[in-house]
Design a protein around this motif. Structure first.
Motif, mmCIF file in Angstrom:
data_model
loop_
_atom_site.group_PDB
_atom_site.id
_atom_site.type_symbol
_atom_site.label_atom_id
_atom_site.label_comp_id
_atom_site.label_asym_id
_atom_site.label_seq_id
_atom_site.Cartn_x
_atom_site.Cartn_y
_atom_site.Cartn_z
ATOM 1 N N SER A 59 -0.631 -4.722 -3.213
ATOM 2 C CA SER A 59 -1.808 -5.575 -3.080
ATOM 3 C C SER A 59 -3.029 -4.816 -2.567
ATOM 4 O O SER A 59 -4.121 -5.369 -2.486
ATOM 5 C CB SER A 59 -1.498 -6.740 -2.125
ATOM 6 N N GLY A 60 -2.847 -3.559 -2.192
ATOM 7 C CA GLY A 60 -3.968 -2.766 -1.699
ATOM 8 C C GLY A 60 -4.499 -1.835 -2.766
ATOM 9 O O GLY A 60 -4.517 -2.153 -3.955
ATOM 10 N N GLU A 61 -4.954 -0.639 -2.341
ATOM 11 C CA GLU A 61 -5.440 0.342 -3.293
ATOM 12 C C GLU A 61 -4.290 0.862 -4.147
ATOM 13 O O GLU A 61 -3.116 0.737 -3.789
ATOM 14 C CB GLU A 61 -6.108 1.503 -2.537
ATOM 15 N N GLY A 71 -12.564 15.015 6.508
ATOM 16 C CA GLY A 71 -12.158 14.503 5.202
ATOM 17 C C GLY A 71 -10.828 13.803 5.272
ATOM 18 O O GLY A 71 -10.610 12.781 4.635
ATOM 19 N N SER A 72 -9.912 14.295 6.087
ATOM 20 C CA SER A 72 -8.588 13.684 6.195
ATOM 21 C C SER A 72 -8.701 12.312 6.828
ATOM 22 O O SER A 72 -8.050 11.361 6.408
ATOM 23 C CB SER A 72 -7.652 14.579 7.026
ATOM 24 N N VAL A 73 -9.545 12.203 7.883
ATOM 25 C CA VAL A 73 -9.707 10.917 8.554
ATOM 26 C C VAL A 73 -10.323 9.904 7.606
ATOM 27 O O VAL A 73 -9.888 8.752 7.506
ATOM 28 C CB VAL A 73 -10.560 11.077 9.826
ATOM 29 N N ALA A 74 -11.375 10.344 6.885
ATOM 30 C CA ALA A 74 -12.032 9.439 5.945
ATOM 31 C C ALA A 74 -11.073 9.011 4.848
ATOM 32 O O ALA A 74 -11.050 7.857 4.417
ATOM 33 C CB ALA A 74 -13.257 10.132 5.350
ATOM 34 N N ASN A 75 -10.285 9.962 4.390
ATOM 35 C CA ASN A 75 -9.335 9.673 3.316
ATOM 36 C C ASN A 75 -8.298 8.662 3.781
ATOM 37 O O ASN A 75 -7.919 7.751 3.066
ATOM 38 C CB ASN A 75 -8.648 10.965 2.871
ATOM 39 N N ALA A 76 -7.831 8.811 5.025
ATOM 40 C CA ALA A 76 -6.834 7.892 5.563
ATOM 41 C C ALA A 76 -7.423 6.496 5.710
ATOM 42 O O ALA A 76 -6.753 5.503 5.478
ATOM 43 C CB ALA A 76 -6.325 8.400 6.907
ATOM 44 N N ALA A 77 -8.709 6.406 6.099
ATOM 45 C CA ALA A 77 -9.330 5.096 6.254
ATOM 46 C C ALA A 77 -9.563 4.430 4.904
ATOM 47 O O ALA A 77 -9.552 3.206 4.792
ATOM 48 C CB ALA A 77 -10.646 5.248 7.016
ATOM 49 N N PHE A 78 -9.809 5.226 3.878
ATOM 50 C CA PHE A 78 -10.100 4.684 2.544
ATOM 51 C C PHE A 78 -8.874 4.036 1.931
ATOM 52 O O PHE A 78 -8.969 3.048 1.206
ATOM 53 C CB PHE A 78 -10.628 5.799 1.641
ATOM 54 N N TYR A 79 -7.678 4.574 2.188
ATOM 55 C CA TYR A 79 -6.438 4.034 1.650
ATOM 56 C C TYR A 79 -5.721 3.219 2.729
ATOM 57 O O TYR A 79 -5.137 3.788 3.637
ATOM 58 C CB TYR A 79 -5.514 5.167 1.187
ATOM 59 N N PRO A 80 -5.775 1.895 2.680
ATOM 60 C CA PRO A 80 -5.031 1.104 3.676
ATOM 61 C C PRO A 80 -3.533 1.228 3.443
ATOM 62 O O PRO A 80 -3.090 1.606 2.360
ATOM 63 C CB PRO A 80 -5.518 -0.328 3.398
ATOM 64 N N VAL A 101 1.590 6.902 9.111
ATOM 65 C CA VAL A 101 1.632 5.443 9.262
ATOM 66 C C VAL A 101 1.055 4.762 8.026
ATOM 67 O O VAL A 101 1.553 3.742 7.558
ATOM 68 C CB VAL A 101 0.874 5.024 10.534
ATOM 69 N N GLN A 102 -0.017 5.311 7.500
ATOM 70 C CA GLN A 102 -0.692 4.710 6.357
ATOM 71 C C GLN A 102 -0.246 5.300 5.018
ATOM 72 O O GLN A 102 -0.651 4.822 3.967
ATOM 73 C CB GLN A 102 -2.213 4.878 6.512
ATOM 74 N N THR A 131 22.923 -6.495 -5.254
ATOM 75 C CA THR A 131 22.749 -5.783 -3.990
ATOM 76 C C THR A 131 21.258 -5.714 -3.664
ATOM 77 O O THR A 131 20.420 -6.281 -4.377
ATOM 78 C CB THR A 131 23.346 -4.359 -4.097
ATOM 79 N N ASN A 132 20.923 -4.997 -2.594
ATOM 80 C CA ASN A 132 19.527 -4.793 -2.220
ATOM 81 C C ASN A 132 18.941 -3.600 -2.966
ATOM 82 O O ASN A 132 19.575 -2.541 -3.062
ATOM 83 C CB ASN A 132 19.396 -4.549 -0.715
ATOM 84 N N PHE A 133 17.732 -3.776 -3.479
ATOM 85 C CA PHE A 133 16.960 -2.684 -4.073
ATOM 86 C C PHE A 133 15.708 -2.486 -3.224
ATOM 87 O O PHE A 133 15.067 -3.459 -2.826
ATOM 88 C CB PHE A 133 16.568 -2.995 -5.515
ATOM 89 N N THR A 134 15.370 -1.237 -2.977
ATOM 90 C CA THR A 134 14.215 -0.913 -2.135
ATOM 91 C C THR A 134 13.194 -0.115 -2.929
ATOM 92 O O THR A 134 13.542 0.849 -3.618
ATOM 93 C CB THR A 134 14.646 -0.100 -0.899
ATOM 94 N N CYS A 135 11.942 -0.541 -2.837
ATOM 95 C CA CYS A 135 10.831 0.188 -3.451
ATOM 96 C C CYS A 135 9.973 0.801 -2.348
ATOM 97 O O CYS A 135 9.693 0.163 -1.323
ATOM 98 C CB CYS A 135 9.982 -0.768 -4.296
ATOM 99 N N LYS A 136 9.570 2.043 -2.574
ATOM 100 C CA LYS A 136 8.712 2.739 -1.622
ATOM 101 C C LYS A 136 7.430 3.146 -2.325
ATOM 102 O O LYS A 136 7.455 3.851 -3.341
ATOM 103 C CB LYS A 136 9.425 3.974 -1.060
ATOM 104 N N ALA A 137 6.290 2.691 -1.801
ATOM 105 C CA ALA A 137 4.977 3.040 -2.341
ATOM 106 C C ALA A 137 4.386 4.153 -1.487
ATOM 107 O O ALA A 137 4.337 4.046 -0.260
ATOM 108 C CB ALA A 137 4.054 1.827 -2.329
ATOM 109 N N ILE A 138 3.927 5.214 -2.150
ATOM 110 C CA ILE A 138 3.486 6.408 -1.436
ATOM 111 C C ILE A 138 2.081 6.807 -1.881
ATOM 112 O O ILE A 138 1.799 6.882 -3.082
ATOM 113 C CB ILE A 138 4.443 7.600 -1.694
ATOM 114 N N HIS A 139 1.185 7.043 -0.890
ATOM 115 C CA HIS A 139 -0.124 7.642 -1.151
ATOM 116 C C HIS A 139 0.001 9.133 -0.881
ATOM 117 O O HIS A 139 -0.007 9.581 0.269
ATOM 118 C CB HIS A 139 -1.199 7.048 -0.226
#
Length: 258
Positions: free
Chosen positions: A40-42, A7-16, A99-100, A84-92
């Protein structure tokens, strides 16, 4: 156990891996601005925003963060703190693979500033006073903080004869980051009319606004006879019982003793 691993592998593949970017309209000093963290992804589970020093931006009086939509609202943009610089972090959160699991995007916010006087220590229209000797050089400086760089114009107002053009003036402009300076130089100060007081006004303007900085210049002169009177004219001999009035007109600043 094996089912959980599959399930973890499938879940990781489903969310790029999220491919995100920051959308930011022009941010203007003193106004509100919204930064959008787009994916631009899921759909991501959560978005987080960080300052350039990697500290987390939290909800407060100045900033509002929507971790679901990825919107960062700046309620009053400040050209010192927010340029200044602003940074956004998108988290699944549902993804285990590091990595994903997340991605970051950073963008420099170039805050736009209507011209303001240096360090905002004086008000628009404040007049400073300068004195100079006739036939000496004079240099006036006009410094403002502005973004984009402002255009400078100089006007001279003769407090006796009205507005005039100072043909002997040379102007130059220098810029360092947000600081712009215009210098007006006169190699030899002369008095073309009757006044010894002049108001020099520098106007700095860009598309967001303008500011005026003025300097009252008082010229000190030596005493000299004017209106056509000469030493010869003043030595006229009057004979007999006639009386005469002699006029001696002198121009000077400060007032001369005659």
């Amino acid at each position: 156990g094996s089912g959980s691993g599959s399930g973890s592998v499938a879940n990781a593949a489903f969310y790029p891996k999220p491919a995100i970017r920051i959308v930011a309209p022009p941010a203007v000093h003193g106004l509100s601005a919204a930064l959008a963290c787009g994916n631009s992804g899921e759909a991501c589970t959560v978005f987080r925003w960080y300052f350039s020093n990697s500290s987390l931006i939290a909800d407060g009086e100045k900033y509002s963060v929507n971790e679901i939509s990825g919107i960062l609202q700046i309620h009053s943009v400040d050209y010192i703190r927010d340029r200044t610089n602003f940074t956004c972090k998108a988290i699944h959160n549902d993804v285990i693979d590091p990595v994903q699991k997340s991605a970051v995007a950073t963008r420099f916010i170039d805050v736009q500033v209507s011209p303001i006087d240096l360090a905002e220590q004086s008000l628009d229209g404040m007049v400073t006073v300068v004195t100079v000797l006739e036939n000496r050089s004079l240099e006036l400086n006009c410094s403002v903080l502005a973004n984009p760089a402002p255009n400078f114009t100089w006007t001279v107002w003769d407090l006796y004869d009205g507005e005039r053009n100072d043909t002997g003036a040379i102007t130059s402009t220098d810029r360092s980051d947000l600081l712009s300076t215009s210098a007006l130089s006169i190699a030899n100060v002369v008095i073309p009319g009757n006044s010894t007081d002049f108001l020099y006004t520098c106007t700095a303007s860009n598309r967001f606004g303008s500011v005026q900085l003025s300097t009252n210049v008082t010229v000190y002169t030596g005493a000299r006879i004017v209106d056509g009177n000469t030493p010869a004219a003043l030595s006229t001999v009057v004979e007999g019982d006639w009386w005469a009035t002699l006029h001696c007109s002198v121009r000077s600043n400060p007032r001369a003793n005659v």
